[in-house]
Design a protein around this motif. Structure first.
Motif, PDB file in Angstrom:
ATOM      1  N   GLU A  79       0.838  -1.204   0.000  1.00  0.00           N
ATOM      2  CA  GLU A  79       0.000   0.000   0.000  1.00  0.00           C
ATOM      3  C   GLU A  79       0.872   1.253   0.000  1.00  0.00           C
ATOM      4  O   GLU A  79       0.585   2.226  -0.703  1.00  0.00           O
ATOM      5  CB  GLU A  79      -0.914   0.000   1.225  1.00  0.00           C
ATOM      6  CG  GLU A  79      -1.846   1.197   1.287  1.00  0.00           C
ATOM      7  CD  GLU A  79      -2.731   1.195   2.520  1.00  0.00           C
ATOM      8  OE1 GLU A  79      -3.430   2.206   2.749  1.00  0.00           O
ATOM      9  OE2 GLU A  79      -2.725   0.191   3.264  1.00  0.00           O
ATOM     10  N   PHE A  80       1.947   1.208   0.795  1.00  0.00           N
ATOM     11  CA  PHE A  80       2.892   2.328   0.827  1.00  0.00           C
ATOM     12  C   PHE A  80       3.454   2.587  -0.566  1.00  0.00           C
ATOM     13  O   PHE A  80       3.480   3.729  -1.035  1.00  0.00           O
ATOM     14  CB  PHE A  80       4.024   2.013   1.803  1.00  0.00           C
ATOM     15  CG  PHE A  80       5.107   3.059   1.857  1.00  0.00           C
ATOM     16  CD1 PHE A  80       5.110   4.021   2.850  1.00  0.00           C
ATOM     17  CD2 PHE A  80       6.132   3.077   0.917  1.00  0.00           C
ATOM     18  CE1 PHE A  80       6.106   4.989   2.904  1.00  0.00           C
ATOM     19  CE2 PHE A  80       7.130   4.041   0.954  1.00  0.00           C
ATOM     20  CZ  PHE A  80       7.114   4.996   1.957  1.00  0.00           C
ATOM     21  N   LEU A 104       3.927   9.533   4.088  1.00  0.00           N
ATOM     22  CA  LEU A 104       3.505   8.144   3.892  1.00  0.00           C
ATOM     23  C   LEU A 104       4.027   7.250   5.008  1.00  0.00           C
ATOM     24  O   LEU A 104       3.348   6.311   5.437  1.00  0.00           O
ATOM     25  CB  LEU A 104       3.978   7.635   2.526  1.00  0.00           C
ATOM     26  CG  LEU A 104       3.256   8.228   1.313  1.00  0.00           C
ATOM     27  CD1 LEU A 104       3.876   7.724   0.020  1.00  0.00           C
ATOM     28  CD2 LEU A 104       1.767   7.890   1.352  1.00  0.00           C
ATOM     29  N   ASN A 105       5.231   7.534   5.499  1.00  0.00           N
ATOM     30  CA  ASN A 105       5.752   6.795   6.647  1.00  0.00           C
ATOM     31  C   ASN A 105       4.872   7.011   7.868  1.00  0.00           C
ATOM     32  O   ASN A 105       4.629   6.086   8.653  1.00  0.00           O
ATOM     33  CB  ASN A 105       7.187   7.227   6.959  1.00  0.00           C
ATOM     34  CG  ASN A 105       8.214   6.409   6.216  1.00  0.00           C
ATOM     35  OD1 ASN A 105       8.565   5.314   6.627  1.00  0.00           O
ATOM     36  ND2 ASN A 105       8.685   6.937   5.099  1.00  0.00           N
ATOM     37  N   GLN A 190       0.984  14.055  14.674  1.00  0.00           N
ATOM     38  CA  GLN A 190       2.017  13.186  14.123  1.00  0.00           C
ATOM     39  C   GLN A 190       2.465  13.674  12.750  1.00  0.00           C
ATOM     40  O   GLN A 190       3.660  13.664  12.437  1.00  0.00           O
ATOM     41  CB  GLN A 190       1.502  11.750  14.050  1.00  0.00           C
ATOM     42  CG  GLN A 190       1.327  11.113  15.416  1.00  0.00           C
ATOM     43  CD  GLN A 190       0.821   9.692  15.348  1.00  0.00           C
ATOM     44  OE1 GLN A 190       0.601   9.150  14.265  1.00  0.00           O
ATOM     45  NE2 GLN A 190       0.619   9.076  16.499  1.00  0.00           N
ATOM     46  N   LYS A 191       1.522  14.107  11.941  1.00  0.00           N
ATOM     47  CA  LYS A 191       1.863  14.639  10.621  1.00  0.00           C
ATOM     48  C   LYS A 191       2.784  15.850  10.761  1.00  0.00           C
ATOM     49  O   LYS A 191       3.747  16.014   9.999  1.00  0.00           O
ATOM     50  CB  LYS A 191       0.593  15.020   9.866  1.00  0.00           C
ATOM     51  CG  LYS A 191       0.846  15.526   8.452  1.00  0.00           C
ATOM     52  CD  LYS A 191      -0.472  15.810   7.734  1.00  0.00           C
ATOM     53  CE  LYS A 191      -0.214  16.288   6.308  1.00  0.00           C
ATOM     54  NZ  LYS A 191      -1.492  16.547   5.583  1.00  0.00           N
ATOM     55  N   LYS A 192       2.508  16.677  11.755  1.00  0.00           N
ATOM     56  CA  LYS A 192       3.324  17.864  12.004  1.00  0.00           C
ATOM     57  C   LYS A 192       4.754  17.473  12.360  1.00  0.00           C
ATOM     58  O   LYS A 192       5.720  18.087  11.879  1.00  0.00           O
ATOM     59  CB  LYS A 192       2.701  18.681  13.135  1.00  0.00           C
ATOM     60  CG  LYS A 192       3.488  19.923  13.512  1.00  0.00           C
ATOM     61  CD  LYS A 192       2.815  20.655  14.669  1.00  0.00           C
ATOM     62  CE  LYS A 192       3.635  21.866  15.094  1.00  0.00           C
ATOM     63  NZ  LYS A 192       3.000  22.574  16.241  1.00  0.00           N
ATOM     64  N   ILE A 193       4.913  16.442  13.199  1.00  0.00           N
ATOM     65  CA  ILE A 193       6.245  16.006  13.621  1.00  0.00           C
ATOM     66  C   ILE A 193       7.031  15.428  12.446  1.00  0.00           C
ATOM     67  O   ILE A 193       8.232  15.697  12.287  1.00  0.00           O
ATOM     68  CB  ILE A 193       6.141  14.965  14.753  1.00  0.00           C
ATOM     69  CG1 ILE A 193       5.666  15.641  16.038  1.00  0.00           C
ATOM     70  CG2 ILE A 193       7.480  14.277  14.987  1.00  0.00           C
ATOM     71  CD1 ILE A 193       6.623  16.676  16.589  1.00  0.00           C
ATOM     72  N   TYR A 194       6.378  14.651  11.607  1.00  0.00           N
ATOM     73  CA  TYR A 194       7.067  14.068  10.454  1.00  0.00           C
ATOM     74  C   TYR A 194       7.520  15.159   9.484  1.00  0.00           C
ATOM     75  O   TYR A 194       8.598  15.065   8.892  1.00  0.00           O
ATOM     76  CB  TYR A 194       6.163  13.060   9.741  1.00  0.00           C
ATOM     77  CG  TYR A 194       6.217  11.684  10.354  1.00  0.00           C
ATOM     78  CD1 TYR A 194       6.980  10.669   9.785  1.00  0.00           C
ATOM     79  CD2 TYR A 194       5.509  11.388  11.518  1.00  0.00           C
ATOM     80  CE1 TYR A 194       7.039   9.404  10.346  1.00  0.00           C
ATOM     81  CE2 TYR A 194       5.561  10.128  12.095  1.00  0.00           C
ATOM     82  CZ  TYR A 194       6.328   9.142  11.507  1.00  0.00           C
ATOM     83  OH  TYR A 194       6.394   7.897  12.071  1.00  0.00           O
TER      84      TYR A 194
END
Length: 207
Positions: A79-80, A104-105, A190-194
């Protein structure tokens, strides 16, 4: 029992022992079992009961629990790769591709079954990570390709050690899987941290 909601709240079992639909049905149910009970506590008997399929049907597709589990993990990787292909094909900036890769990770880490990998290694007494490394090879290659593309396009420094930096980037990003312990449990946080991780890395890559 695990609740599988289908159209009209009816769980339908695919017809045909050797059909791909049957195999995928087994994988979908097994994934939910592993997510809810973990690798060790889930048995092939559990999966048999949840699918309402015969033992022979399940073993026709998967010789044992470990093979079935790794197939479930492989689906996350597939899927990734599919999402990467779709999201990156129209993007020509290596810098922007790094942000796509990081996002994506983040989505992969949010898959509950990925939280069972460590338990799998412990339960199976794996002394090496060959099986999972093989799963991650295509994703690791993506990082290397982005770095090479950035060098060739002039976005990144010419003297970057691609292999070393790819290892660093890959391990750094995949280590961000316990953000919920630091009150970063929501998808938005989490998106912000990535994204911040790439913000910090880029100055060392760019000319």
């Amino acid at each position: 029992m695990i609740e599988i909601k289908k159209v009209g709240d009816i769980m339908s079992r695919p017809i045909g022992v050797n059909s791909e639909d049957t195999k995928q049905f087994i994988v979908d149910i097994a994934t939910k079992c592993f997510e809810q009970k973990g690798y060790s506590a889930t048995s092939m008997a559990d999966i048999k009961n949840e699918t309402n399929m015969s033992k022979g049907t399940i073993y026709y597709h998967f010789k044992n629990k470990e093979e079935l589990y790794l197939y479930c993990i492989q689906q996350v990787s597939n899927e990734f790769l599919h999402n990467w292909t779709m999201m990156s094909k129209a993007e020509h900036s290596a810098e922007k591709k790094l942000y796509i890769w990081a996002n994506l990770n983040n989505l992969v880490v949010q898959k509950p079954i990925m939280n069972t990998l460590h338990e799998y290694f412990v339960a199976t007494n794996k002394n090496n990570y060959d099986a999972v490394i093989k799963l991650y090879e295509p994703e690791f290659q993506i990082v290397k390709d982005i770095l090479v593309e950035g060098i060739e396009s002039g976005e990144f420094k010419n003297d970057l050690q691609v292999d070393d930096i790819a290892v660093l980037l890959f391990n750094f990003m995949t280590s961000l899987d316990h953000l919920d312990l630091f009150d970063y449990g929501t998808p938005q946080k989490q998106k912000k941290i990535y994204r911040l991780a790439i913000d910090l890395i880029l100055p060392g890559l760019k000319k």
